[in-house]
Design a protein around this motif. Structure first.
Motif, short mmCIF file in Angstrom:
data_model
loop_
_atom_site.label_atom_id
_atom_site.label_comp_id
_atom_site.label_asym_id
_atom_site.label_seq_id
_atom_site.Cartn_x
_atom_site.Cartn_y
_atom_site.Cartn_z
N LEU A 1 0.81 -1.22 0.00
CA LEU A 1 0.00 0.00 0.00
C LEU A 1 0.84 1.27 0.00
CD1 LEU A 1 -2.58 -1.06 2.75
CD2 LEU A 1 -2.80 -1.31 0.27
N ILE A 2 0.24 2.36 -0.43
CA ILE A 2 0.90 3.66 -0.36
C ILE A 2 0.97 4.15 1.08
CG2 ILE A 2 0.75 6.09 -1.06
CD1 ILE A 2 -0.50 5.01 -3.74
N PRO A 3 -0.16 4.14 1.85
CA PRO A 3 -0.05 4.51 3.27
C PRO A 3 0.84 3.50 3.99
CG PRO A 3 -2.36 4.45 2.58
CD PRO A 3 -1.55 3.85 1.48
N SER A 4 1.61 3.95 4.96
CA SER A 4 2.56 3.07 5.64
C SER A 4 1.93 2.27 6.77
CB SER A 4 3.74 3.87 6.17
OG SER A 4 3.27 4.83 7.11
N GLU A 5 0.65 2.52 7.04
CA GLU A 5 -0.04 1.79 8.10
C GLU A 5 -1.52 1.69 7.76
OE1 GLU A 5 0.84 2.36 12.51
OE2 GLU A 5 -1.10 3.37 12.31
N ALA A 6 -2.14 0.58 8.16
CA ALA A 6 -3.57 0.38 7.91
C ALA A 6 -4.12 -0.56 8.97
CB ALA A 6 -3.79 -0.19 6.51
N THR A 7 -5.43 -0.54 9.12
CA THR A 7 -6.10 -1.43 10.06
C THR A 7 -6.94 -2.41 9.27
OG1 THR A 7 -6.21 0.32 11.73
CG2 THR A 7 -7.69 -1.55 12.02
N VAL A 8 -6.62 -3.71 9.39
CA VAL A 8 -7.40 -4.73 8.71
C VAL A 8 -8.46 -5.24 9.67
CG1 VAL A 8 -5.56 -5.43 7.13
CG2 VAL A 8 -5.77 -6.57 9.32
N SER A 9 -9.61 -5.64 9.12
CA SER A 9 -10.69 -6.13 9.97
C SER A 9 -11.53 -7.16 9.25
CB SER A 9 -11.57 -4.97 10.43
OG SER A 9 -12.16 -4.32 9.32
N CYS A 10 -12.26 -7.91 10.07
CA CYS A 10 -13.24 -8.87 9.59
C CYS A 10 -14.58 -8.35 10.07
CB CYS A 10 -12.95 -10.25 10.18
SG CYS A 10 -14.24 -11.45 9.77
N VAL A 11 -15.43 -7.95 9.14
CA VAL A 11 -16.72 -7.38 9.47
C VAL A 11 -17.79 -8.44 9.27
CG1 VAL A 11 -18.34 -5.52 8.97
CG2 VAL A 11 -15.88 -5.12 8.70
N GLY A 12 -18.58 -8.67 10.28
CA GLY A 12 -19.58 -9.73 10.21
C GLY A 12 -18.93 -11.04 10.57
N GLY A 13 -19.51 -12.10 10.14
CA GLY A 13 -18.93 -13.40 10.46
C GLY A 13 -19.55 -14.47 9.59
N GLY A 14 -19.01 -15.65 9.71
CA GLY A 14 -19.54 -16.77 8.95
C GLY A 14 -19.44 -16.52 7.46
N ALA B 1 -6.68 -10.56 8.06
CA ALA B 1 -8.10 -10.28 8.25
C ALA B 1 -8.90 -11.59 8.38
CB ALA B 1 -8.64 -9.44 7.11
N ARG B 2 -8.57 -12.59 7.58
CA ARG B 2 -9.27 -13.88 7.66
C ARG B 2 -9.07 -14.53 9.04
NH1 ARG B 2 -8.34 -13.96 2.32
NH2 ARG B 2 -6.44 -15.15 2.09
N GLN B 3 -7.88 -14.40 9.58
CA GLN B 3 -7.61 -14.95 10.91
C GLN B 3 -8.47 -14.25 11.96
OE1 GLN B 3 -3.37 -14.73 11.47
NE2 GLN B 3 -2.97 -16.29 9.94
#
Length: 116
Positions: free
Chosen positions: A47-60, A111-113
């Motif tokens: 990525l261009i930004p040097s930091e990011a927050t990955v997430s898992c939204v919802g489930g299943g 994010a999958r984890q």
């Protein structure tokens, strides 16, 4: 300070019924997330930004992988791309090059984890 303690006690009492059970409205927990930076992935940082927050939204089966950078949430997988902004503007490589998309895999795996 004592006034604050009394106010807090009153608020907690107001949210409980006569049995002491919390009756406050259900507020969903934020999705599980993890801050990842260029320092974590080194030269493979996609990525261009040097930091990011990955997430898992919802489930299943309805889980969406997302990544937030500079205040904007981008889709990190197909489901995420249907809901959030396209990630191509923050890709370090050429968005038309399949290798740029493949470089996202380490972030998608994190994010999958979080979905588990």
């Amino acid at each position: 300070m004592a006034a604050l303690s009394v106010l807090l006690a009153l608020c907690l009492a107001a949210c409980a019924d006569e049995d002491g059970v919390d009756q406050s409205p259900d507020v969903p927990d934020p999705p599980p997330s993890e801050v990842v930076s260029e320092a974590d992935l080194g030269e493979s940082w996609p990525l261009i930004p040097s930091e990011a927050t990955v997430s898992c939204v919802g489930g299943g089966d309805g889980a969406k992988l997302a990544i937030e950078a500079d205040g904007i949430t981008y889709g990190l997988d197909e489901a995420g791309e249907r809901t959030y902004a396209p990630i191509s503007p923050i890709l370090a490589g050429d968005p038309a090059d399949p290798a740029s998309r493949e470089a996202l895999e380490p972030l998608a795996e994190i994010a999958r984890q979080l979905c588990e």
